[in-house]
Design a protein around this motif. Structure first.
Motif, PDB file in Angstrom:
ATOM      1  N   PRO A  90       0.836  -1.300   0.114  1.00 54.72           N
ATOM      2  CA  PRO A  90      -0.013   0.126   0.094  1.00 54.72           C
ATOM      3  C   PRO A  90       0.740   1.138   0.076  1.00 54.72           C
ATOM      4  CG  PRO A  90      -0.040  -0.996   2.177  1.00 54.72           C
ATOM      5  CD  PRO A  90       0.719  -2.034   1.105  1.00 54.72           C
ATOM      6  N   GLU A  91       2.107   1.234   0.524  1.00 57.89           N
ATOM      7  CA  GLU A  91       2.836   2.408   0.331  1.00 57.89           C
ATOM      8  C   GLU A  91       4.192   2.351  -0.102  1.00 57.89           C
ATOM      9  OE1 GLU A  91       3.362   3.172   4.635  1.00 57.89           O
ATOM     10  OE2 GLU A  91       1.293   3.603   5.104  1.00 57.89           O
ATOM     11  N   LEU A  92       4.404   3.563  -0.881  1.00 54.88           N
ATOM     12  CA  LEU A  92       5.696   3.625  -1.517  1.00 54.88           C
ATOM     13  C   LEU A  92       7.022   3.433  -0.570  1.00 54.88           C
ATOM     14  CD1 LEU A  92       7.300   4.263  -4.263  1.00 54.88           C
ATOM     15  CD2 LEU A  92       7.067   6.470  -3.672  1.00 54.88           C
ATOM     16  N   GLY A  93       6.878   4.002   0.667  1.00 58.03           N
ATOM     17  CA  GLY A  93       8.071   3.680   1.518  1.00 58.03           C
ATOM     18  C   GLY A  93       8.157   2.168   2.062  1.00 58.03           C
ATOM     19  N   ALA A 101      16.756  -1.611  -4.685  1.00 57.92           N
ATOM     20  CA  ALA A 101      17.334  -1.507  -6.268  1.00 57.92           C
ATOM     21  C   ALA A 101      16.389  -1.251  -7.257  1.00 57.92           C
ATOM     22  CB  ALA A 101      17.896  -2.909  -6.351  1.00 57.92           C
ATOM     23  N   LEU A 102      15.045  -1.427  -6.921  1.00 56.78           N
ATOM     24  CA  LEU A 102      13.867  -1.160  -7.891  1.00 56.78           C
ATOM     25  C   LEU A 102      13.836   0.231  -8.450  1.00 56.78           C
ATOM     26  CD1 LEU A 102      11.221  -3.628  -6.912  1.00 56.78           C
ATOM     27  CD2 LEU A 102      12.857  -3.903  -8.806  1.00 56.78           C
ATOM     28  N   ASN A 103      14.312   1.181  -7.362  1.00 57.55           N
ATOM     29  CA  ASN A 103      14.471   2.774  -7.679  1.00 57.55           C
ATOM     30  C   ASN A 103      12.885   3.217  -7.863  1.00 57.55           C
ATOM     31  OD1 ASN A 103      17.039   3.120  -7.000  1.00 57.55           O
ATOM     32  ND2 ASN A 103      17.582   2.374  -9.061  1.00 57.55           N
ATOM     33  N   ILE A 104      11.953   2.895  -7.349  1.00 58.00           N
ATOM     34  CA  ILE A 104      10.602   3.204  -7.425  1.00 58.00           C
ATOM     35  C   ILE A 104      10.617   4.692  -6.829  1.00 58.00           C
ATOM     36  CG2 ILE A 104       8.025   2.813  -7.409  1.00 58.00           C
ATOM     37  CD1 ILE A 104       9.627   0.786  -8.737  1.00 58.00           C
ATOM     38  N   LYS A 105       9.863   5.679  -7.617  1.00 53.35           N
ATOM     39  CA  LYS A 105       9.867   6.929  -7.273  1.00 53.35           C
ATOM     40  C   LYS A 105       8.493   7.516  -6.862  1.00 53.35           C
ATOM     41  CE  LYS A 105      14.146   7.405  -7.560  1.00 53.35           C
ATOM     42  NZ  LYS A 105      15.184   7.440  -6.585  1.00 53.35           N
ATOM     43  N   SER A 106       7.383   6.868  -7.507  1.00 55.15           N
ATOM     44  CA  SER A 106       6.087   7.347  -7.252  1.00 55.15           C
ATOM     45  C   SER A 106       5.095   6.284  -7.395  1.00 55.15           C
ATOM     46  CB  SER A 106       5.766   8.326  -8.363  1.00 55.15           C
ATOM     47  OG  SER A 106       5.699   7.724  -9.565  1.00 55.15           O
ATOM     48  N   GLU A 107       3.933   6.461  -6.658  1.00 52.46           N
ATOM     49  CA  GLU A 107       2.879   5.688  -6.863  1.00 52.46           C
ATOM     50  C   GLU A 107       1.596   6.126  -7.372  1.00 52.46           C
ATOM     51  OE1 GLU A 107       0.666   5.701  -2.428  1.00 52.46           O
ATOM     52  OE2 GLU A 107       2.741   5.067  -2.265  1.00 52.46           O
ATOM     53  N   PRO A 108       0.939   5.327  -7.882  1.00 48.69           N
ATOM     54  CA  PRO A 108       0.789   4.023  -8.032  1.00 48.69           C
ATOM     55  C   PRO A 108       1.915   3.520  -9.097  1.00 48.69           C
ATOM     56  CG  PRO A 108      -1.173   4.802  -9.330  1.00 48.69           C
ATOM     57  CD  PRO A 108      -0.453   6.145  -8.441  1.00 48.69           C
TER      58      PRO A 108
END
Length: 138
Positions: A90-93, A101-108
Motif C-alpha cells: 500500500p505504501e511507496l515507503g 534496487a527497484l528505484n521506484i519514485k512514485s505511486e501508483p
C-alpha cells in the motif's frame, strides 16, 4: 536438612528446564528480512536482486502493485489471465525499504516480472492491461 537440599536441587532443575531459550526479537525482524533477501539472491543463478519477485513459471508473469487501489487488481481478468503471483504493497515507503534496487519514485506503480527480471513498468492500470494484451510470457 537433606529434604531442604533435595527441594532446592529439584526446584533449580525445574527452573532450568522451563527456561525460554528462544532469542529476543527486537531488531532481529529487520535484520532477518535483509538476511533472507541476501540469502535468496545468493542461492539463485539470477543476477536479479529480488528473485522472490520473479515469476515461477515461463507461462506466466508476476506483478508488484504499489499504492492504494480503488479496485482489487485480483478481480481484473485481463491481469489474472497472464499473471500468476500478485504482491500489493500500500505504501511507496514500504517498497523503497524492501526493494531499494527497484528505484521506484512514485505511486501508483505496476511492475511486471518474468523469470529473469522486470518486463514492464507503468503508472496506470490501462498501460499494464494493454501490455498484457499485446505480450505473452515466453
Amino acid at each position: 536438612m537433606k529434604k531442604f537440599i533435595w527441594t532446592c536441587v529439584l526446584g533449580l532443575a525445574l527452573l532450568t528446564g522451563c527456561q525460554n531459550t528462544e532469542p529476543k526479537i527486537k531488531d532481529e525482524g529487520k535484520q532477518s528480512t535483509q538476511q533472507n533477501q541476501q540469502k535468496a539472491a545468493a542461492n539463485t543463478d539470477s543476477p536479479f536482486p529480488y528473485p522472490t519477485l520473479l515469476s515461477e513459471s515461463a507461462q506466466t508473469f508476476s506483478l508488484l502493485v504499489i499504492g492504494d487501489q480503488d479496485t482489487h487488481i485480483e478481480d481484473n481478468e485481463k491481469v489474472t489471465e497472464k499473471v500468476n503471483d500478485i504482491l500489493s504493497l500500500p505504501e511507496l515507503g514500504m517498497v523503497q525499504k524492501a526493494y531499494p534496487a527497484l528505484n521506484i519514485k512514485s505511486e501508483p506503480a505496476y511492475i511486471l516480472f518474468d523469470q529473469t527480471g522486470v518486463v514492464h513498468q507503468s503508472k496506470k492500470l490501462e498501460e499494464l492491461t494493454s501490455f498484457l494484451d499485446k505480450n505473452s510470457p515466453k
